[in-house]
Motif scaffolding. Structure first.
Motif, PDB file in Angstrom:
ATOM      1  N   ASP A  39       0.850  -1.185   0.000  1.00  0.00           N
ATOM      2  CA  ASP A  39       0.000   0.000   0.000  1.00  0.00           C
ATOM      3  C   ASP A  39       0.892   1.243   0.000  1.00  0.00           C
ATOM      4  O   ASP A  39       2.121   1.134  -0.027  1.00  0.00           O
ATOM      5  CB  ASP A  39      -0.978  -0.005   1.179  1.00  0.00           C
ATOM      6  N   ASN A  40       0.292   2.398   0.026  1.00  0.00           N
ATOM      7  CA  ASN A  40       1.051   3.643  -0.042  1.00  0.00           C
ATOM      8  C   ASN A  40       2.028   3.772   1.136  1.00  0.00           C
ATOM      9  O   ASN A  40       3.148   4.241   0.973  1.00  0.00           O
ATOM     10  CB  ASN A  40       0.104   4.846  -0.087  1.00  0.00           C
ATOM     11  N   ASP A  41       1.611   3.334   2.323  1.00  0.00           N
ATOM     12  CA  ASP A  41       2.499   3.377   3.481  1.00  0.00           C
ATOM     13  C   ASP A  41       3.737   2.517   3.259  1.00  0.00           C
ATOM     14  O   ASP A  41       4.846   2.901   3.627  1.00  0.00           O
ATOM     15  CB  ASP A  41       1.778   2.911   4.749  1.00  0.00           C
ATOM     16  N   ASP A  42       3.547   1.352   2.659  1.00  0.00           N
ATOM     17  CA  ASP A  42       4.679   0.466   2.364  1.00  0.00           C
ATOM     18  C   ASP A  42       5.644   1.130   1.381  1.00  0.00           C
ATOM     19  O   ASP A  42       6.871   1.086   1.570  1.00  0.00           O
ATOM     20  CB  ASP A  42       4.202  -0.858   1.751  1.00  0.00           C
ATOM     21  N   ASP A  48      11.685   5.874   2.430  1.00  0.00           N
ATOM     22  CA  ASP A  48      12.310   6.353   3.663  1.00  0.00           C
ATOM     23  C   ASP A  48      13.490   5.493   4.086  1.00  0.00           C
ATOM     24  O   ASP A  48      14.387   5.962   4.780  1.00  0.00           O
ATOM     25  CB  ASP A  48      11.294   6.411   4.799  1.00  0.00           C
ATOM     26  N   SER A  49      13.512   4.254   3.656  1.00  0.00           N
ATOM     27  CA  SER A  49      14.623   3.359   4.006  1.00  0.00           C
ATOM     28  C   SER A  49      15.909   3.773   3.302  1.00  0.00           C
ATOM     29  O   SER A  49      16.973   3.266   3.607  1.00  0.00           O
ATOM     30  CB  SER A  49      14.283   1.921   3.624  1.00  0.00           C
ATOM     31  N   ILE A  55      19.102   6.538  -6.665  1.00  0.00           N
ATOM     32  CA  ILE A  55      18.464   6.491  -7.980  1.00  0.00           C
ATOM     33  C   ILE A  55      17.584   7.722  -8.189  1.00  0.00           C
ATOM     34  O   ILE A  55      17.656   8.385  -9.232  1.00  0.00           O
ATOM     35  CB  ILE A  55      17.631   5.200  -8.140  1.00  0.00           C
ATOM     36  N   ILE A  56      16.779   8.043  -7.189  1.00  0.00           N
ATOM     37  CA  ILE A  56      15.889   9.199  -7.302  1.00  0.00           C
ATOM     38  C   ILE A  56      16.708  10.479  -7.449  1.00  0.00           C
ATOM     39  O   ILE A  56      16.409  11.331  -8.288  1.00  0.00           O
ATOM     40  CB  ILE A  56      14.947   9.281  -6.078  1.00  0.00           C
ATOM     41  N   LYS A  57      17.748  10.618  -6.644  1.00  0.00           N
ATOM     42  CA  LYS A  57      18.596  11.808  -6.728  1.00  0.00           C
ATOM     43  C   LYS A  57      19.250  11.919  -8.105  1.00  0.00           C
ATOM     44  O   LYS A  57      19.378  13.015  -8.648  1.00  0.00           O
ATOM     45  CB  LYS A  57      19.662  11.788  -5.646  1.00  0.00           C
ATOM     46  N   ALA A  58      19.659  10.812  -8.678  1.00  0.00           N
ATOM     47  CA  ALA A  58      20.276  10.835 -10.004  1.00  0.00           C
ATOM     48  C   ALA A  58      19.276  11.323 -11.051  1.00  0.00           C
ATOM     49  O   ALA A  58      19.626  12.125 -11.930  1.00  0.00           O
ATOM     50  CB  ALA A  58      20.822   9.459 -10.370  1.00  0.00           C
ATOM     51  N   PHE A  59      18.034  10.868 -10.961  1.00  0.00           N
ATOM     52  CA  PHE A  59      16.993  11.358 -11.874  1.00  0.00           C
ATOM     53  C   PHE A  59      16.802  12.865 -11.709  1.00  0.00           C
ATOM     54  O   PHE A  59      16.718  13.609 -12.687  1.00  0.00           O
ATOM     55  CB  PHE A  59      15.650  10.662 -11.615  1.00  0.00           C
ATOM     56  N   ASP A  86      17.269  14.407   3.284  1.00  0.00           N
ATOM     57  CA  ASP A  86      17.820  14.201   4.628  1.00  0.00           C
ATOM     58  C   ASP A  86      16.827  14.530   5.734  1.00  0.00           C
ATOM     59  O   ASP A  86      16.878  13.942   6.808  1.00  0.00           O
ATOM     60  CB  ASP A  86      19.083  15.053   4.828  1.00  0.00           C
ATOM     61  N   GLU A  87      15.923  15.472   5.485  1.00  0.00           N
ATOM     62  CA  GLU A  87      15.098  16.002   6.560  1.00  0.00           C
ATOM     63  C   GLU A  87      13.615  15.625   6.502  1.00  0.00           C
ATOM     64  O   GLU A  87      12.903  15.831   7.481  1.00  0.00           O
ATOM     65  CB  GLU A  87      15.207  17.535   6.582  1.00  0.00           C
ATOM     66  N   LYS A  88      13.149  15.109   5.413  1.00  0.00           N
ATOM     67  CA  LYS A  88      11.713  14.844   5.269  1.00  0.00           C
ATOM     68  C   LYS A  88      11.428  13.361   5.078  1.00  0.00           C
ATOM     69  O   LYS A  88      12.239  12.625   4.541  1.00  0.00           O
ATOM     70  CB  LYS A  88      11.141  15.610   4.061  1.00  0.00           C
ATOM     71  N   GLN A  89      10.261  12.958   5.508  1.00  0.00           N
ATOM     72  CA  GLN A  89       9.757  11.610   5.280  1.00  0.00           C
ATOM     73  C   GLN A  89       8.909  11.621   4.016  1.00  0.00           C
ATOM     74  O   GLN A  89       8.355  12.651   3.627  1.00  0.00           O
ATOM     75  CB  GLN A  89       8.886  11.150   6.467  1.00  0.00           C
ATOM     76  N   ALA A  90       8.800  10.484   3.356  1.00  0.00           N
ATOM     77  CA  ALA A  90       8.066  10.395   2.097  1.00  0.00           C
ATOM     78  C   ALA A  90       6.625  10.880   2.238  1.00  0.00           C
ATOM     79  O   ALA A  90       6.114  11.593   1.372  1.00  0.00           O
ATOM     80  CB  ALA A  90       8.109   8.964   1.565  1.00  0.00           C
ATOM     81  N   LYS A  91       5.968  10.518   3.338  1.00  0.00           N
ATOM     82  CA  LYS A  91       4.569  10.955   3.536  1.00  0.00           C
ATOM     83  C   LYS A  91       4.463  12.468   3.608  1.00  0.00           C
ATOM     84  O   LYS A  91       3.504  13.058   3.117  1.00  0.00           O
ATOM     85  CB  LYS A  91       3.987  10.328   4.797  1.00  0.00           C
TER      86      LYS A  91
END
Length: 97
Positions: A39-42, A48-49, A55-59, A86-91
């Motif tokens: 689900d979205n939380d997963d 967040d892990s 990969i995301i930063k490279a994009f 560094d400071e925020k969670q995905a949610k």
């Protein structure tokens, strides 16, 4: 059925038809079958892990470099990208989109 299930099924069909290698299809099917259970939380927990951060930063770096903006702006955007990771969670990021 969600999009991930559809993707897994598509790879199964392509493998059965011999349009892609079985090993490649099996990997994709395994990943899409797993994602279909999330689900979205997963998904947020996976981001967040930090498993996908490089990969995301490279994009994002590529997008910033290709953007038609000045060097000063590019540096500011890249600085913010690193700060946010560094400071925020995905949610939090999704909630402020």
């Amino acid at each position: 059925m969600n999009g991930y299930t559809i993707m897994a099924d598509s790879y199964k069909v392509l493998a059965e038809q011999g349009k892609i290698e079985a090993e490649k299809a099996e990997k994709a099917i395994r990943i899409f079958d797993f994602l279909a259970t999330c689900d979205n939380d997963d998904l947020c927990q996976m981001v967040d892990s930090s498993a996908f951060n490089d990969i995301i930063k490279a994009f994002l770096r590529m997008a910033v470099r290709k953007a038609d903006i000045g060097q000063d702006a590019k540096e500011k955007v890249l600085e913010q990208i690193y700060f946010i990771f560094d400071e925020k969670q995905a949610k939090e990021v999704l909630a402020n989109e």
